[in-house]
Design an enzyme around this catalytic site. Structure first.
Site, PDB file in Angstrom:
ATOM      1  N   CYS A   4       0.864  -1.185   0.000  1.00  0.00           N
ATOM      2  CA  CYS A   4       0.000   0.000   0.000  1.00  0.00           C
ATOM      3  C   CYS A   4       0.906   1.243   0.000  1.00  0.00           C
ATOM      4  O   CYS A   4       1.730   1.421   0.904  1.00  0.00           O
ATOM      5  CB  CYS A   4      -0.918   0.008   1.222  1.00  0.00           C
ATOM      6  SG  CYS A   4      -1.781   1.571   1.441  1.00  0.00           S
ATOM      7  N   CYS A   7       0.574   3.382   3.165  1.00  0.00           N
ATOM      8  CA  CYS A   7       1.224   2.761   4.327  1.00  0.00           C
ATOM      9  C   CYS A   7       2.739   2.950   4.235  1.00  0.00           C
ATOM     10  O   CYS A   7       3.403   3.196   5.252  1.00  0.00           O
ATOM     11  CB  CYS A   7       0.870   1.278   4.417  1.00  0.00           C
ATOM     12  SG  CYS A   7      -0.771   0.935   5.084  1.00  0.00           S
ATOM     13  N   HIS A  46      -4.274   1.426   8.326  1.00  0.00           N
ATOM     14  CA  HIS A  46      -4.779   1.107   6.993  1.00  0.00           C
ATOM     15  C   HIS A  46      -6.276   0.811   7.042  1.00  0.00           C
ATOM     16  O   HIS A  46      -6.713  -0.160   7.647  1.00  0.00           O
ATOM     17  CB  HIS A  46      -4.047  -0.089   6.383  1.00  0.00           C
ATOM     18  CG  HIS A  46      -4.522  -0.399   4.991  1.00  0.00           C
ATOM     19  ND1 HIS A  46      -3.948   0.172   3.873  1.00  0.00           N
ATOM     20  CD2 HIS A  46      -5.541  -1.166   4.543  1.00  0.00           C
ATOM     21  CE1 HIS A  46      -4.600  -0.242   2.800  1.00  0.00           C
ATOM     22  NE2 HIS A  46      -5.574  -1.060   3.182  1.00  0.00           N
ATOM     23  N   ASN A  85     -12.832   9.620  -2.689  1.00  0.00           N
ATOM     24  CA  ASN A  85     -13.357   8.724  -3.728  1.00  0.00           C
ATOM     25  C   ASN A  85     -13.395   7.321  -3.156  1.00  0.00           C
ATOM     26  O   ASN A  85     -12.399   6.847  -2.605  1.00  0.00           O
ATOM     27  CB  ASN A  85     -12.442   8.771  -4.962  1.00  0.00           C
ATOM     28  CG  ASN A  85     -12.384  10.154  -5.587  1.00  0.00           C
ATOM     29  OD1 ASN A  85     -13.397  10.836  -5.690  1.00  0.00           O
ATOM     30  ND2 ASN A  85     -11.200  10.581  -5.997  1.00  0.00           N
ATOM     31  N   THR A  93      -7.879   5.497  -6.660  1.00  0.00           N
ATOM     32  CA  THR A  93      -6.714   4.804  -7.221  1.00  0.00           C
ATOM     33  C   THR A  93      -5.773   4.290  -6.138  1.00  0.00           C
ATOM     34  O   THR A  93      -4.963   3.404  -6.399  1.00  0.00           O
ATOM     35  CB  THR A  93      -5.918   5.733  -8.165  1.00  0.00           C
ATOM     36  OG1 THR A  93      -5.498   6.896  -7.436  1.00  0.00           O
ATOM     37  CG2 THR A  93      -6.761   6.159  -9.357  1.00  0.00           C
ATOM     38  N   HIS A  96      -6.253   3.201   0.326  1.00  0.00           N
ATOM     39  CA  HIS A  96      -5.998   3.528   1.736  1.00  0.00           C
ATOM     40  C   HIS A  96      -6.772   4.826   1.939  1.00  0.00           C
ATOM     41  O   HIS A  96      -6.545   5.803   1.205  1.00  0.00           O
ATOM     42  CB  HIS A  96      -4.493   3.713   1.962  1.00  0.00           C
ATOM     43  CG  HIS A  96      -4.085   4.060   3.364  1.00  0.00           C
ATOM     44  ND1 HIS A  96      -3.108   3.363   4.058  1.00  0.00           N
ATOM     45  CD2 HIS A  96      -4.491   5.051   4.200  1.00  0.00           C
ATOM     46  CE1 HIS A  96      -2.942   3.908   5.265  1.00  0.00           C
ATOM     47  NE2 HIS A  96      -3.773   4.936   5.369  1.00  0.00           N
ATOM     48  N   HIS A  98      -8.311   8.210   2.265  1.00  0.00           N
ATOM     49  CA  HIS A  98      -7.697   9.545   2.226  1.00  0.00           C
ATOM     50  C   HIS A  98      -8.733  10.575   1.851  1.00  0.00           C
ATOM     51  O   HIS A  98      -9.646  10.303   1.074  1.00  0.00           O
ATOM     52  CB  HIS A  98      -6.515   9.591   1.259  1.00  0.00           C
ATOM     53  CG  HIS A  98      -6.823   9.137  -0.135  1.00  0.00           C
ATOM     54  ND1 HIS A  98      -6.909   7.804  -0.475  1.00  0.00           N
ATOM     55  CD2 HIS A  98      -7.088   9.826  -1.264  1.00  0.00           C
ATOM     56  CE1 HIS A  98      -7.196   7.693  -1.759  1.00  0.00           C
ATOM     57  NE2 HIS A  98      -7.325   8.903  -2.279  1.00  0.00           N
ATOM     58  N   HIS A 100      -8.997  14.222   0.127  1.00  0.00           N
ATOM     59  CA  HIS A 100      -8.346  15.299  -0.622  1.00  0.00           C
ATOM     60  C   HIS A 100      -8.869  16.619  -0.059  1.00  0.00           C
ATOM     61  O   HIS A 100     -10.085  16.776   0.134  1.00  0.00           O
ATOM     62  CB  HIS A 100      -8.772  15.263  -2.094  1.00  0.00           C
ATOM     63  CG  HIS A 100      -8.390  14.026  -2.832  1.00  0.00           C
ATOM     64  ND1 HIS A 100      -7.309  13.976  -3.681  1.00  0.00           N
ATOM     65  CD2 HIS A 100      -8.975  12.803  -2.893  1.00  0.00           C
ATOM     66  CE1 HIS A 100      -7.235  12.767  -4.226  1.00  0.00           C
ATOM     67  NE2 HIS A 100      -8.228  12.033  -3.770  1.00  0.00           N
TER      68      HIS A 100
HETATM   69  P1  5GP Z   1      -7.574   8.821  -5.423  1.00  0.00           P
HETATM   70  O1  5GP Z   1      -7.420   8.790  -6.917  1.00  0.00           O
HETATM   71  O2  5GP Z   1      -7.415   7.441  -4.843  1.00  0.00           O
HETATM   72  O3  5GP Z   1      -8.801   9.526  -4.938  1.00  0.00           O
HETATM   73  O4  5GP Z   1      -6.388   9.726  -4.894  1.00  0.00           O
HETATM   74  C1  5GP Z   1      -5.082   9.273  -4.818  1.00  0.00           C
HETATM   75  C2  5GP Z   1      -4.203  10.497  -4.827  1.00  0.00           C
HETATM   76  O5  5GP Z   1      -2.939  10.117  -4.373  1.00  0.00           O
HETATM   77  C3  5GP Z   1      -4.025  11.110  -6.230  1.00  0.00           C
HETATM   78  O6  5GP Z   1      -4.467  12.462  -6.210  1.00  0.00           O
HETATM   79  C4  5GP Z   1      -2.528  10.986  -6.479  1.00  0.00           C
HETATM   80  O7  5GP Z   1      -1.984  12.116  -7.140  1.00  0.00           O
HETATM   81  C5  5GP Z   1      -1.959  10.830  -5.087  1.00  0.00           C
HETATM   82  N1  5GP Z   1      -0.766  10.020  -5.026  1.00  0.00           N
HETATM   83  C6  5GP Z   1      -0.555   8.805  -5.597  1.00  0.00           C
HETATM   84  N2  5GP Z   1       0.659   8.347  -5.306  1.00  0.00           N
HETATM   85  C7  5GP Z   1       1.238   9.295  -4.515  1.00  0.00           C
HETATM   86  C8  5GP Z   1       2.522   9.386  -3.886  1.00  0.00           C
HETATM   87  O8  5GP Z   1       3.374   8.520  -3.972  1.00  0.00           O
HETATM   88  N3  5GP Z   1       2.764  10.511  -3.148  1.00  0.00           N
HETATM   89  C9  5GP Z   1       1.835  11.503  -3.020  1.00  0.00           C
HETATM   90  N4  5GP Z   1       2.181  12.568  -2.284  1.00  0.00           N
HETATM   91  N5  5GP Z   1       0.617  11.441  -3.593  1.00  0.00           N
HETATM   92  C10 5GP Z   1       0.335  10.353  -4.336  1.00  0.00           C
HETATM   93 ZN    ZN Z   2      -2.407   1.500   3.584  1.00  0.00          ZN
END
Ligand code: 5GP
Ligand code: ZN
Length: 111
Positions: A4, A7, A46, A85, A93, A96, A98, A100
């Site tokens: 992950c 993580c 997690h 999301n 994507t 874990h 999160h 935004h």
């Molecule tokens: P999701 O698409 O799951 O809602 O958001 C995942 C977010 O994590 C995306 O906005 C992406 O830019 C961010 N992200 C993915 N990998 C990394 C990383 O290694 N470091 C950081 N700081 N952000 C990441």
């Molecule tokens: Zn995780």
């Protein structure tokens, strides 16, 4: 959890631009910002997504929503959008949990 990304960020195995950290929560800048200010707020524990929040782990969500306004204020952002999301069809994507937090400009309509 093994494999992950978030993580690994919590454990320091992947670098991140940290903004805030306590025993349960980590806040860091999104690597691909969608707004002038775009940070992510995650539980260190997690949880795979909002769909996995339950009576056992929901306290962290309240803690996260206490941290968000403090961090936003520290960054000088008064208006912001909080997004999570849940599931691939909703654009998740990283699996874990999160949140935004995006701001620093006039945001368009929610979609
Ligand atoms: P999701 O698409 O799951 O809602 O958001 C995942 C977010 O994590 C995306 O906005 C992406 O830019 C961010 N992200 C993915 N990998 C990394 C990383 O290694 N470091 C950081 N700081 N952000 C990441
Ligand atoms: Zn995780």
């Amino acid at each position: 959890m093994k494999d992950c990304i978030f993580c690994k960020i919590v454990k320091g195995e992947i670098p991140s631009k940290k903004i805030y950290e306590d025993d349960k929560i980590l806040v860091f800048y999104d690597i691909e910002p969608k707004a002038p200010v775009h940070f992510l707020v995650i539980p260190k524990e997690h949880i795979s997504g909002a769909g996995e929040i339950n009576s056992e782990n929901s306290e962290i969500v309240a803690r996260i929503f206490e941290v968000i306004p403090k961090v936003a204020a520290d960054l000088g952002v008064g208006s912001y959008r909080i997004v999570t999301n849940n599931g691939p069809d909703a654009g998740q994507t990283v699996f874990h949990l999160h949140f935004h937090v995006m701001g620093g400009k006039v945001l368009g309509n929610m979609a």
